[in-house]
Design an enzyme around this catalytic site. Structure first.
Site, PDB file in Angstrom:
ATOM      1  N   ARG A  17       0.814  -1.219   0.000  1.00 43.25           N
ATOM      2  CA  ARG A  17       0.000   0.000   0.000  1.00 43.25           C
ATOM      3  C   ARG A  17       0.849   1.271   0.000  1.00 43.25           C
ATOM      4  NH1 ARG A  17      -4.012  -1.059   4.864  1.00 43.25           N
ATOM      5  NH2 ARG A  17      -2.566  -2.784   5.309  1.00 43.25           N
ATOM      6  N   TYR A 334      22.342  31.800  -0.044  1.00 39.75           N
ATOM      7  CA  TYR A 334      22.755  30.391  -0.050  1.00 39.75           C
ATOM      8  C   TYR A 334      24.208  30.311   0.392  1.00 39.75           C
ATOM      9  CZ  TYR A 334      24.368  25.853  -1.674  1.00 39.75           C
ATOM     10  OH  TYR A 334      24.938  24.610  -1.731  1.00 39.75           O
TER      11      TYR A 334
END
Length: 418
Positions: A17, A334
């Site tokens: 699942r 960054y």
């Protein structure tokens, strides 16, 4: 009273699942595989024997099993009873209690398991089940009781009658057995069910028929026995573990302005008096010192270390970098593969361009430096102590800016020598 303890962790299932090529037990929960949480619980019990039964994708799972833990592979996935039989083959001569755990039940607390084992041993039971009462018990096996309310069996939902499906008391799957009593019945289990599998839960009715005493310990928090079989249940487990992690940090003196929108992985270290603002993501392995300020909307990735009294703010991403004490990167930018000294100011929009398309390179920034807004540092670069870069400056690779020097422009040129 038999004091020996063996623990068997069942990790063989396919997890169909989940709809994934990755074995279910390796799916991450807050920065680590769900299997790791269960192994931590098992090791905390200090058993004489710890065995993990693998099956589907065992080649992928095996490297995640620490040294010192026995591993057995269930060659044919034909049920939990068959999996436990594989483990019993390694326990010849062992007597005492055998605890069965499931690798897809990572929310189980050590304290709960110790309570189960203690009750089992104190009452000299043949088997002790960990159960829970659920308002919506769909998907779980139901505990069956006789006219005297004694446990007499377990029925899986797909095999249950309409009457049995109304039972609210569910089986978590976690069972502590007297191993000698289990050996008496486990080889008598037959695949007489809709799945055609050998269910370990059928051992309960067989023990009852032999007039052995069986009982339950009910878990206080039903979330502990949540079994993960789908992405929906995975997400629910993540929320539960995230809440535990956040609460643990707050108890140690960390302020989370909004815990519900703060995402901290397992294995993060944060010092007291640090404040974490909303929508911050902190990955495993990150270390944050005392008195820091992080976020909002910050992402600290693996390999990041902030020393005491650092400030990193809005819309910044940091990876594999160290900021020493009292340094600031308060606005978007960054910083990757960087070593940033003490009392450095990183201006808004700064980028350390660490990747040249083939390799990652380092940026080093000395103490008391000032990096102007929108500076691009094309690594490898060294910025000396007390140096400054002008706004919009592009410092090209292999450049070394001297101590107390100033560079400006595109590409950067020396404006003032230190």
């Amino acid at each position: 009273m038999k004091k020996g303890l063996a623990v068997v962790v069942l990790a063989a299932g396919k997890g169909t699942r989940m709809k994934s090529s990755l074995p279910k037990v390796l799916h991450p929960l807050c920065g680590r595989p769900m299997l790791d949480y269960v192994l931590d619980t098992a090791k905390a019990l200090k058993p004489q024997h710890l065995i993990v039964v693998l099956g589907f994708g065992h080649q992928q799972v095996r490297p995640f099993i620490p040294a010192g833990i026995y591993v057995v592979v269930q060659k044919k996935l034909c049920g939990t009873a068959d999996a436990v039989k594989e483990a019993l083959a390694l326990l010849k001569g062992f007597s005492g209690s055998l605890l069965v755990l499931y690798a897809d039940t990572p929310l189980l607390r050590v304290e709960t398991v110790k309570k189960l084992i203690g009750y089992h041993k104190a009452n000299n039971l043949a088997a002790t089940l960990l159960s829970a009462n659920l308002d919506k018990p769909q998907g779980y096996g139901r505990i069956l009781r006789d006219a005297y309310s004694a446990v007499c069996g377990i029925v899986e939902e797909r095999d249950a009658s309409e009457y049995q499906k109304k039972i609210k008391e569910i089986n978590s799957g976690i069972i502590c057995f007297d191993v000698e009593r289990l050996r008496e019945v486990i080889f008598k289990i037959r695949p007489d069910n809709r799945k055609g599998e050998y269910y370990l839960t059928d051992a309960i009715s067989l023990l009852y028929k032999k007039e052995y005493v069986i009982d339950c310990v009910k878990v206080d928090d039903a979330n502990e026995v949540l079994g993960i079989n789908s992405r929906l249940e995975l997400a629910k487990a993540v929320r539960c573990i995230q809440q535990r992690i956040n609460e643990q940090h707050m108890r140690k003196g960390v302020t989370l302005v909004d815990p519900s929108s703060t995402f901290i992985d397992w294995g993060v270290k944060i010092g007291a008096d640090t404040v974490i603002y909303p929508f911050t993501v902190i990955e495993s392995g990150v270390k944050i010192g005392k008195g820091c300020s992080v976020g909002p909307f910050a992402r600290l990735r693996r390999g990041t270390s902030l020393k005491d009294n650092c400030q990193v703010g809005n819309f910044i991403e940091i990876v594999r970098s160290t900021l020493f004490s009292k340094s600031k990167a308060k606005h978007f930018g960054y910083l990757g593969d960087s070593l940033i000294g003490r009392q450095v100011n990183i201006g808004a929009g700064t980028v350390t361009a660490n990747y040249d398309g083939q390799k990652k390179h380092k940026t080093r920034i000395g103490d008391n430096s000032f990096i102007g807004s929108d500076t691009v540092l094309v690594a490898p670069v060294v910025i000396g102590r007390g140096a400054k870069t002008g706004a919009g400056c592009v410092v090209t690779k292999n450049t070394k800016v001297g101590d107390n020097s100033v560079v400006v422009g595109v590409p950067a040129r020396l404006l003032r020598k230190g």
